[in-house]
Motif scaffolding. Structure first.
Motif, mmCIF file in Angstrom:
data_model
loop_
_atom_site.group_PDB
_atom_site.id
_atom_site.type_symbol
_atom_site.label_atom_id
_atom_site.label_comp_id
_atom_site.label_asym_id
_atom_site.label_seq_id
_atom_site.Cartn_x
_atom_site.Cartn_y
_atom_site.Cartn_z
ATOM 1 N N HIS A 80 2.414 -8.412 9.297
ATOM 2 C CA HIS A 80 2.087 -7.768 7.821
ATOM 3 C C HIS A 80 0.626 -7.347 7.549
ATOM 4 C CE1 HIS A 80 1.017 -11.994 6.936
ATOM 5 N NE2 HIS A 80 0.084 -11.263 5.732
ATOM 6 N N ASP A 81 0.430 -6.527 6.810
ATOM 7 C CA ASP A 81 -1.032 -6.176 6.579
ATOM 8 C C ASP A 81 -1.579 -6.769 5.312
ATOM 9 O OD1 ASP A 81 -3.508 -4.757 6.041
ATOM 10 O OD2 ASP A 81 -2.765 -3.026 6.028
ATOM 11 N N ARG A 120 1.043 1.286 9.865
ATOM 12 C CA ARG A 120 1.054 1.563 8.683
ATOM 13 C C ARG A 120 1.926 2.329 8.029
ATOM 14 N NH1 ARG A 120 -4.812 0.575 9.622
ATOM 15 N NH2 ARG A 120 -5.224 -1.401 8.804
ATOM 16 N N ALA A 123 9.853 -0.667 2.900
ATOM 17 C CA ALA A 123 8.773 -1.330 2.107
ATOM 18 C C ALA A 123 7.948 -2.262 3.146
ATOM 19 C CB ALA A 123 9.280 -2.092 1.183
ATOM 20 N N LEU A 173 4.003 -1.814 4.491
ATOM 21 C CA LEU A 173 2.743 -2.973 4.232
ATOM 22 C C LEU A 173 2.624 -3.813 5.628
ATOM 23 C CD1 LEU A 173 4.441 -4.327 0.693
ATOM 24 C CD2 LEU A 173 2.405 -2.736 1.225
ATOM 25 N N SER A 174 2.701 -3.035 6.687
ATOM 26 C CA SER A 174 2.612 -3.753 7.991
ATOM 27 C C SER A 174 1.492 -3.113 8.787
ATOM 28 C CB SER A 174 3.863 -3.857 8.933
ATOM 29 O OG SER A 174 4.682 -4.705 8.020
ATOM 30 N N ARG A 188 2.380 1.100 -1.137
ATOM 31 C CA ARG A 188 1.229 0.480 -0.679
ATOM 32 C C ARG A 188 0.362 0.658 -2.080
ATOM 33 N NH1 ARG A 188 2.062 2.886 4.629
ATOM 34 N NH2 ARG A 188 1.194 4.878 3.804
ATOM 35 N N THR A 208 2.364 -10.246 -4.604
ATOM 36 C CA THR A 208 1.324 -10.215 -3.581
ATOM 37 C C THR A 208 0.789 -11.401 -3.166
ATOM 38 O OG1 THR A 208 -0.488 -9.527 -4.924
ATOM 39 C CG2 THR A 208 0.749 -7.584 -4.130
ATOM 40 N N PRO A 264 2.603 -2.676 -4.452
ATOM 41 C CA PRO A 264 3.453 -3.336 -3.667
ATOM 42 C C PRO A 264 4.364 -4.251 -4.544
ATOM 43 C CG PRO A 264 1.196 -4.161 -3.466
ATOM 44 C CD PRO A 264 1.053 -2.598 -4.054
ATOM 45 N N LEU A 308 9.255 -10.065 2.499
ATOM 46 C CA LEU A 308 9.176 -8.890 3.464
ATOM 47 C C LEU A 308 10.096 -9.706 4.604
ATOM 48 C CD1 LEU A 308 5.517 -8.117 4.265
ATOM 49 C CD2 LEU A 308 7.009 -6.873 2.979
ATOM 50 N N TYR A 359 -2.992 -5.725 1.701
ATOM 51 C CA TYR A 359 -2.268 -5.688 0.566
ATOM 52 C C TYR A 359 -1.708 -6.981 -0.060
ATOM 53 C CZ TYR A 359 -2.051 -1.113 2.131
ATOM 54 O OH TYR A 359 -2.477 0.234 2.637
ATOM 55 N N PHE A 360 -2.154 -8.069 0.290
ATOM 56 C CA PHE A 360 -1.816 -9.245 -0.363
ATOM 57 C C PHE A 360 -2.969 -10.386 -0.746
ATOM 58 C CE2 PHE A 360 1.398 -7.878 2.384
ATOM 59 C CZ PHE A 360 2.461 -8.178 1.774
#
Length: 685
Positions: free
Chosen positions: A191-192, A150, A125, A129-130, A24, A34, A27, A42, A195-196
């Motif tokens: 996905h979160d 998370r 990973a 990132l989810s 995190r 990202t 990433p 992913l 982080y993108f």
């Protein structure tokens, strides 16, 4: 009282990232970027894990569902992730592989002989990132479930990532398997977006291309894509029983009439490398088995497509397997052209690799245990030993194709096409040469001796300044033509510390360097217009080579200093000796100094090894064959290079003036005073 910076920096300032925190925090290190490429990566990581089950023969169907809420679900009918408790960690197998980095069944155990996942980072990973990550495993007669928020295991009381979450460690067995219900794994993740980048999305065409490519490579598995993002469900199935042959037909340009049928090549070879055993102890000369599959054909057009894969993972930038393929194609077809009467006219040169690849559509797939990649995103294969394996398999079978009675006529048509491509290239080159400007430093035309690379970006490109034409031959065969360019230098360039700017630019070798870099000189030098990401000085490991290196460093320091300041100038470190042991399991070691050679020989002899004597000493780069030059000097994964830096400008200026300037007296005094510091045994005499 003055407080120093050192005293303010203590142990409390150090940060230790545990578990999935590292993913995190950085990433991009684990998923490449990202932006949308990271989101697509992913998805690829989860699909690749299911594909590994199919490659191992345990799964026949993989279903990917894109849900309307933005989540992605991947279902397979494989064995299921192990659900038992791992003795050392106390966690279930599912929880272990999804919450701990570098954990999995692909580190040399019996789980997989060849897989796309090697680092034990991919699935964990994705979990890190989810927002939510759901897993259902059907195995051992039961249906097991576990969810993560998370990366933290627990239970959601409803659908979607916004449902109430309660921390709860451990895998839950929710029911028994029904009669006829098979095993497998189902993963669904959201996905979160934190982080993108804001514009990052999962691209449907990327998903479709991934599933299609993998279906070509694993003909025993059916892939199904269910797209429910628009409310309804669009379903598409990918299954190609003819494997790579079907892929070549798909990749060939539309309307490009085939010159040949699809040539299918497959074979097995072995190579050796250093690897860790099951206990993590490094072992030397571990024998590896490699399976090679190639399908290729030529068309009447000019486009070329060469797609490379390792264990079903696409290698966008190719790598060592592509290098072996290109070498084999060039050698075998050049030999066939030389033997064929009437193809070449007297004094005509043999075709080059570009001529051979013109109009070719090819797919190269290798299956190897524990492959090495240049990054976690696996864009480029760097396993050194695979080059010779691919080269051997392809060269032997292409040669047989050109000589076999059934395919001789077809092969001759291809050889004629290659010769015609070479002739057209030479005519175009002559036209370009005639249009060149007279000045050495003006215009866009490059020096004819430049062996350029294919990539147009500076990010990965490298320019090797090579000492002498003899080394150029080996370097040309050794290089990765995708991003490594070569410029041979004849002898020693002018000492620019003594010469004027006018005399400097009149020197043919310096003019060629300035022209090829394309960024100007002196005050007008513009680093942003430089054509290559790195410049590597590749000279012999002797006194003359050191002198040439020094002259080149002086040139860059005086007229192209930003290259050094930006850390983009390097000196290659070719070895001096090649130590080879006798016996069935022969071992080769390269050393860089006389002392290192002597100590290595002593160590090997003490271990009971017999050394081939006398130990050969490389007098120059030209004495190395292409494989030796690649392994020791040009392969980014195994080579040693020195970065030229300029930390103290004043000291550097004084050193250059003392050693290379016009005044002889200070230099002579320095040499006399420093004579005692010279290690005479290290001098090449």
């Amino acid at each position: 009282m003055t407080v120093s910076a050192e005293s303010l920096y203590g142990a409390d300032d150090l940060t230790h990232l545990e578990g999935l925190e590292a993913v995190r925090k950085r990433p991009g290190m684990y998923i490449g970027s990202t932006d949308s490429r990271g989101v697509n990566h992913l998805f690829a990581e989860v699909v690749d894990n299911s594909t590994d089950e199919g490659v191992a023969g345990h799964a026949s169907k993989i279903v990917v569902t894109l849900h309307a809420d933005g989540s992605v679900q991947v279902d397979d009918d494989g064995r299921g992730i192990p659900t038992g408790v791992h003795a050392k960690s106390g966690l279930s197998g599912v929880e272990l592989v999804l919450t701990r980095l570098h954990a999995g069944g692909k580190f040399g155990g019996s789980g997989y002989k060849a897989s796309g996942g090697l680092h034990g980072v991919g699935a964990s990973a994705v979990n890190a990132l989810s927002l939510r990550f759901d897993v259902i495993v059907k195995r051992d007669g039961k249906v097991h479930e576990i969810s993560f928020a998370r990366g933290v295991p627990g239970v959601f009381d409803g659908a979607g990532p916004k449902a109430r979450f309660t921390k709860q460690p451990g895998l839950r067995a929710v029911r028994k398997l029904k009669r006829g219900e098979g095993t497998g794994t189902s993963i669904r993740y959201w996905h979160d977006a934190r982080y993108f980048e804001k514009s990052a999305v999962l691209e449907i065409e990327t998903v479709r291309a991934k599933l299609r490519n993998t279906a070509f490579l694993v003909p025993g598995v059916t892939y199904v894509l269910r797209d429910a993002t628009e409310g309804g469900i669009d379903e598409e199935t990918f299954h190609f029983p003819n494997g790579l042959s079907d892929m070549v037909d798909f990749l060939a340009p539309a309307g490009d009439k085939p010159v040949s049928g699809t040539v299918f090549i497959n074979g097995v070879g072995t190579y050796k490398e250093n690897a860790a055993d099951a206990n993590g102890v490094m072992q030397s000369n571990v024998e590896r088995r490699a399976e090679v599959e190639v399908a290729l054909r030529w068309g009447t057009g000019y486009e070329r497509t060469v797609e490379c894969f390792t264990n079903t993972i696409r290698n966008v930038h190719g790598g060592t397997h592509r290098k072996g393929f290109e070498r084999a194609a060039l050698r075998s077809l050049q030999e066939a052209i030389s033997k064929s009467r009437g193809l070449l006219k007297p004094k005509e040169d043999l075709p080059t690799l570009d001529d051979v690849l013109e109009g070719m559509t090819a797919v190269l797939h290798v299956r190897i245990p524990e492959p090495q990649f240049t990054s976690q995103t696996k864009d480029e294969l760097s396993t050194a030993g695979i080059t010779k394996v691919v080269q051997g398999v392809v060269e032997q079978q292409l040669k047989a194709w050109t000589e076999a009675r059934k395919t001789r006529t077809e092969a001759k048509t291809v050889l004629q096409k290659i010769v015609d491509a070479a002739r057209v290239r030479l005519v175009q080159k002559q036209q370009k040469d005639a249009a060149r400007r007279k000045t050495a430093l003006e215009g866009a035309a490059m020096p004819p001796k430049l062996v350029d690379c294919r990539t147009t970006g500076v990010g990965r490109s490298e320019l090797f300044l090579v000492e002498g034409d003899s080394a150029l031959g080996s370097a040309r065969m050794a290089r990765v033509s995708e991003y490594q360019a070569l410029l041979p230098l004849r002898g020693k360039i002018l000492n620019v510390q003594k010469a004027s700017l006018g005399d400097t630019l009149k020197n043919a070798e310096i003019a060629a360097i300035v022209q090829v870099l394309g960024a100007g000189t002196g005050r007008t030098f513009d680093l942003g217009t430089m054509r290559y990401g790195r410049v590597i000085l590749m000279a012999d490991a002797d006194v003359d080579g050191s002198h040439i290196r020094t002259l080149l460093i002086t040139l860059f320091a005086k007229y192209m200093r930003p290259v050094i300041e930006d850390g983009r100038l390097y000196a290659a470190m070719p070895p001096l000796h090649k130590i080879v042991t006798k016996g069935r399991n022969s071992q080769t070691t390269f050393t860089f100094t006389e002392r290192e050679m002597e100590s290595t020989v002593a160590r090997l002899e003490k271990a009971g090894k017999q050394i081939v004597k006398p130990v050969p000493r490389f007098k120059g780069l030209g004495e190395m064959d292409a494989d030796e030059l690649w392994e020791t000097t040009m392969n980014p994964a195994t080579r040693s290079v020195r970065r030229i830096t300029l930390e103290d400008v004043d000291a550097a200026e004084q050193a250059l003036e003392l050693l290379m300037g016009e005044k002889v007296e200070p230099r002579r005094n320095w040499l006399v005073e420093s004579a005692a510091r010279v290690d005479q045994a290290a001098i090449d005499i």
